[in-house]
Design a protein around this motif. Sequence first.
Motif, PDB file in Angstrom:
ATOM      1  N   ARG A   1       0.838  -1.212   0.000  1.00 18.03           N
ATOM      2  CA  ARG A   1       0.000   0.000   0.000  1.00 18.03           C
ATOM      3  C   ARG A   1       0.868   1.254   0.000  1.00 18.03           C
ATOM      4  O   ARG A   1       0.670   2.163   0.814  1.00 18.03           O
ATOM      5  CB  ARG A   1      -0.968  -0.029   1.175  1.00 18.03           C
ATOM      6  CG  ARG A   1      -2.049  -1.097   1.042  1.00 18.03           C
ATOM      7  CD  ARG A   1      -3.068  -1.012   2.146  1.00 18.03           C
ATOM      8  NE  ARG A   1      -2.569  -1.581   3.387  1.00 18.03           N
ATOM      9  CZ  ARG A   1      -2.695  -1.019   4.587  1.00 18.03           C
ATOM     10  NH1 ARG A   1      -3.257   0.160   4.711  1.00 18.03           N
ATOM     11  NH2 ARG A   1      -2.229  -1.619   5.650  1.00 18.03           N
ATOM     12  N   LEU A   2       1.794   1.269  -0.919  1.00 18.66           N
ATOM     13  CA  LEU A   2       2.734   2.382  -0.983  1.00 18.66           C
ATOM     14  C   LEU A   2       2.045   3.685  -1.343  1.00 18.66           C
ATOM     15  O   LEU A   2       1.048   3.703  -2.093  1.00 18.66           O
ATOM     16  CB  LEU A   2       3.838   2.078  -1.992  1.00 18.66           C
ATOM     17  CG  LEU A   2       4.915   1.114  -1.466  1.00 18.66           C
ATOM     18  CD1 LEU A   2       5.668   0.461  -2.597  1.00 18.66           C
ATOM     19  CD2 LEU A   2       5.862   1.845  -0.536  1.00 18.66           C
ATOM     20  N   LYS A   3       2.586   4.768  -0.796  1.00 21.93           N
ATOM     21  CA  LYS A   3       2.042   6.101  -1.009  1.00 21.93           C
ATOM     22  C   LYS A   3       3.131   6.989  -1.635  1.00 21.93           C
ATOM     23  O   LYS A   3       4.329   6.728  -1.438  1.00 21.93           O
ATOM     24  CB  LYS A   3       1.628   6.715   0.329  1.00 21.93           C
ATOM     25  CG  LYS A   3       0.635   5.890   1.116  1.00 21.93           C
ATOM     26  CD  LYS A   3       0.375   6.533   2.475  1.00 21.93           C
ATOM     27  CE  LYS A   3      -0.600   5.707   3.303  1.00 21.93           C
ATOM     28  NZ  LYS A   3      -0.851   6.347   4.623  1.00 21.93           N
ATOM     29  N   PRO A   4       2.753   8.041  -2.322  1.00 23.48           N
ATOM     30  CA  PRO A   4       3.771   8.940  -2.882  1.00 23.48           C
ATOM     31  C   PRO A   4       4.732   9.468  -1.821  1.00 23.48           C
ATOM     32  O   PRO A   4       5.924   9.666  -2.110  1.00 23.48           O
ATOM     33  CB  PRO A   4       2.928  10.063  -3.484  1.00 23.48           C
ATOM     34  CG  PRO A   4       1.651   9.397  -3.877  1.00 23.48           C
ATOM     35  CD  PRO A   4       1.407   8.378  -2.795  1.00 23.48           C
ATOM     36  N   GLU A   5       4.261   9.651  -0.611  1.00 26.63           N
ATOM     37  CA  GLU A   5       5.145  10.162   0.446  1.00 26.63           C
ATOM     38  C   GLU A   5       6.155   9.128   0.926  1.00 26.63           C
ATOM     39  O   GLU A   5       7.034   9.446   1.737  1.00 26.63           O
ATOM     40  CB  GLU A   5       4.327  10.701   1.631  1.00 26.63           C
ATOM     41  CG  GLU A   5       3.281   9.754   2.161  1.00 26.63           C
ATOM     42  CD  GLU A   5       1.898  10.045   1.590  1.00 26.63           C
ATOM     43  OE1 GLU A   5       1.787  10.286   0.361  1.00 26.63           O
ATOM     44  OE2 GLU A   5       0.931  10.009   2.378  1.00 26.63           O
ATOM     45  N   ASP A   6       6.057   7.904   0.446  1.00 25.81           N
ATOM     46  CA  ASP A   6       7.083   6.898   0.745  1.00 25.81           C
ATOM     47  C   ASP A   6       8.290   7.029  -0.186  1.00 25.81           C
ATOM     48  O   ASP A   6       9.293   6.330  -0.003  1.00 25.81           O
ATOM     49  CB  ASP A   6       6.505   5.482   0.610  1.00 25.81           C
ATOM     50  CG  ASP A   6       5.436   5.187   1.648  1.00 25.81           C
ATOM     51  OD1 ASP A   6       4.425   4.568   1.269  1.00 25.81           O
ATOM     52  OD2 ASP A   6       5.626   5.562   2.820  1.00 25.81           O
ATOM     53  N   THR A   7       8.182   7.895  -1.176  1.00 25.49           N
ATOM     54  CA  THR A   7       9.289   8.086  -2.114  1.00 25.49           C
ATOM     55  C   THR A   7      10.526   8.596  -1.388  1.00 25.49           C
ATOM     56  O   THR A   7      10.469   9.600  -0.674  1.00 25.49           O
ATOM     57  CB  THR A   7       8.874   9.089  -3.214  1.00 25.49           C
ATOM     58  OG1 THR A   7       7.822   8.515  -3.987  1.00 25.49           O
ATOM     59  CG2 THR A   7      10.053   9.412  -4.114  1.00 25.49           C
ATOM     60  N   ALA A   8      11.637   7.888  -1.564  1.00 23.18           N
ATOM     61  CA  ALA A   8      12.874   8.234  -0.877  1.00 23.18           C
ATOM     62  C   ALA A   8      13.967   7.260  -1.303  1.00 23.18           C
ATOM     63  O   ALA A   8      13.684   6.255  -1.963  1.00 23.18           O
ATOM     64  CB  ALA A   8      12.699   8.157   0.642  1.00 23.18           C
ATOM     65  N   VAL A   9      15.180   7.566  -0.909  1.00 19.94           N
ATOM     66  CA  VAL A   9      16.250   6.574  -0.971  1.00 19.94           C
ATOM     67  C   VAL A   9      16.201   5.798   0.336  1.00 19.94           C
ATOM     68  O   VAL A   9      16.194   6.393   1.417  1.00 19.94           O
ATOM     69  CB  VAL A   9      17.623   7.239  -1.159  1.00 19.94           C
ATOM     70  CG1 VAL A   9      18.731   6.177  -1.140  1.00 19.94           C
ATOM     71  CG2 VAL A   9      17.663   8.028  -2.470  1.00 19.94           C
ATOM     72  N   TYR A  10      16.154   4.493   0.220  1.00 13.61           N
ATOM     73  CA  TYR A  10      16.070   3.626   1.391  1.00 13.61           C
ATOM     74  C   TYR A  10      17.448   3.020   1.656  1.00 13.61           C
ATOM     75  O   TYR A  10      18.100   2.494   0.740  1.00 13.61           O
ATOM     76  CB  TYR A  10      15.040   2.521   1.154  1.00 13.61           C
ATOM     77  CG  TYR A  10      13.621   3.014   1.310  1.00 13.61           C
ATOM     78  CD1 TYR A  10      13.070   3.889   0.383  1.00 13.61           C
ATOM     79  CD2 TYR A  10      12.834   2.621   2.393  1.00 13.61           C
ATOM     80  CE1 TYR A  10      11.778   4.357   0.525  1.00 13.61           C
ATOM     81  CE2 TYR A  10      11.536   3.088   2.541  1.00 13.61           C
ATOM     82  CZ  TYR A  10      11.017   3.960   1.609  1.00 13.61           C
ATOM     83  OH  TYR A  10       9.734   4.428   1.752  1.00 13.61           O
ATOM     84  N   TYR A  11      17.846   3.089   2.916  1.00 12.42           N
ATOM     85  CA  TYR A  11      19.141   2.581   3.340  1.00 12.42           C
ATOM     86  C   TYR A  11      18.956   1.498   4.385  1.00 12.42           C
ATOM     87  O   TYR A  11      18.145   1.647   5.298  1.00 12.42           O
ATOM     88  CB  TYR A  11      19.972   3.689   3.973  1.00 12.42           C
ATOM     89  CG  TYR A  11      20.306   4.840   3.060  1.00 12.42           C
ATOM     90  CD1 TYR A  11      19.465   5.939   2.962  1.00 12.42           C
ATOM     91  CD2 TYR A  11      21.481   4.832   2.307  1.00 12.42           C
ATOM     92  CE1 TYR A  11      19.774   7.008   2.130  1.00 12.42           C
ATOM     93  CE2 TYR A  11      21.801   5.893   1.479  1.00 12.42           C
ATOM     94  CZ  TYR A  11      20.936   6.976   1.390  1.00 12.42           C
ATOM     95  OH  TYR A  11      21.254   8.026   0.558  1.00 12.42           O
ATOM     96  N   CYS A  12      19.732   0.429   4.275  1.00 14.34           N
ATOM     97  CA  CYS A  12      19.786  -0.492   5.395  1.00 14.34           C
ATOM     98  C   CYS A  12      21.013  -0.157   6.239  1.00 14.34           C
ATOM     99  O   CYS A  12      22.007   0.383   5.730  1.00 14.34           O
ATOM    100  CB  CYS A  12      19.775  -1.949   4.964  1.00 14.34           C
ATOM    101  SG  CYS A  12      21.258  -2.546   4.169  1.00 14.34           S
ATOM    102  N   ALA A  13      20.895  -0.447   7.506  1.00 10.73           N
ATOM    103  CA  ALA A  13      21.942  -0.118   8.463  1.00 10.73           C
ATOM    104  C   ALA A  13      22.125  -1.291   9.412  1.00 10.73           C
ATOM    105  O   ALA A  13      21.181  -2.056   9.644  1.00 10.73           O
ATOM    106  CB  ALA A  13      21.579   1.139   9.242  1.00 10.73           C
ATOM    107  N   ALA A  14      23.331  -1.409   9.961  1.00 14.23           N
ATOM    108  CA  ALA A  14      23.621  -2.560  10.814  1.00 14.23           C
ATOM    109  C   ALA A  14      24.629  -2.201  11.889  1.00 14.23           C
ATOM    110  O   ALA A  14      25.441  -1.292  11.725  1.00 14.23           O
ATOM    111  CB  ALA A  14      24.172  -3.710   9.964  1.00 14.23           C
TER     112      ALA A  14
END
Length: 121
Positions: free
Chosen positions: A81-94
């Motif tokens: 249920r993605l929304k336009p406001e989910d637009t971004a660069v997604y990073y994983c972190a550890a």
Amino acid sequence: QVQLVESGGGLVQAGGSLRLSCAASGRYEMGWFRQAPGKEREFVAAIRRSGGSTYYADSVKGRFTISRDNTKNTVYLQMNRLKPEDTAVYYCAADSIIMHDVREPDEYKYWGQGTQVTVSS
């Protein structure tokens, strides 16, 4: 040297789904963060090394699911249920262990290169 390799980003219409993957070089506490243009990096979701505890930002709760396959040292972020406001660069972190707040970027020592997620309206 810890390596994190993300994949699965892309362009999707609003209401659609994507699954991000983050392959790590070992087993770590893992988080997903995102950064939209002109905005600060924000917490999305996190999962403990055992997979026993998960955490979500209020903005994605009920739509996103974080999970892990420890046999593959891979963490997933299923985004529905993605929304336009989910637009971004997604990073994983550890990091080996998160002592304080899994929602704080400063708690993580290692970061992936990022993958773009674009949701069109």
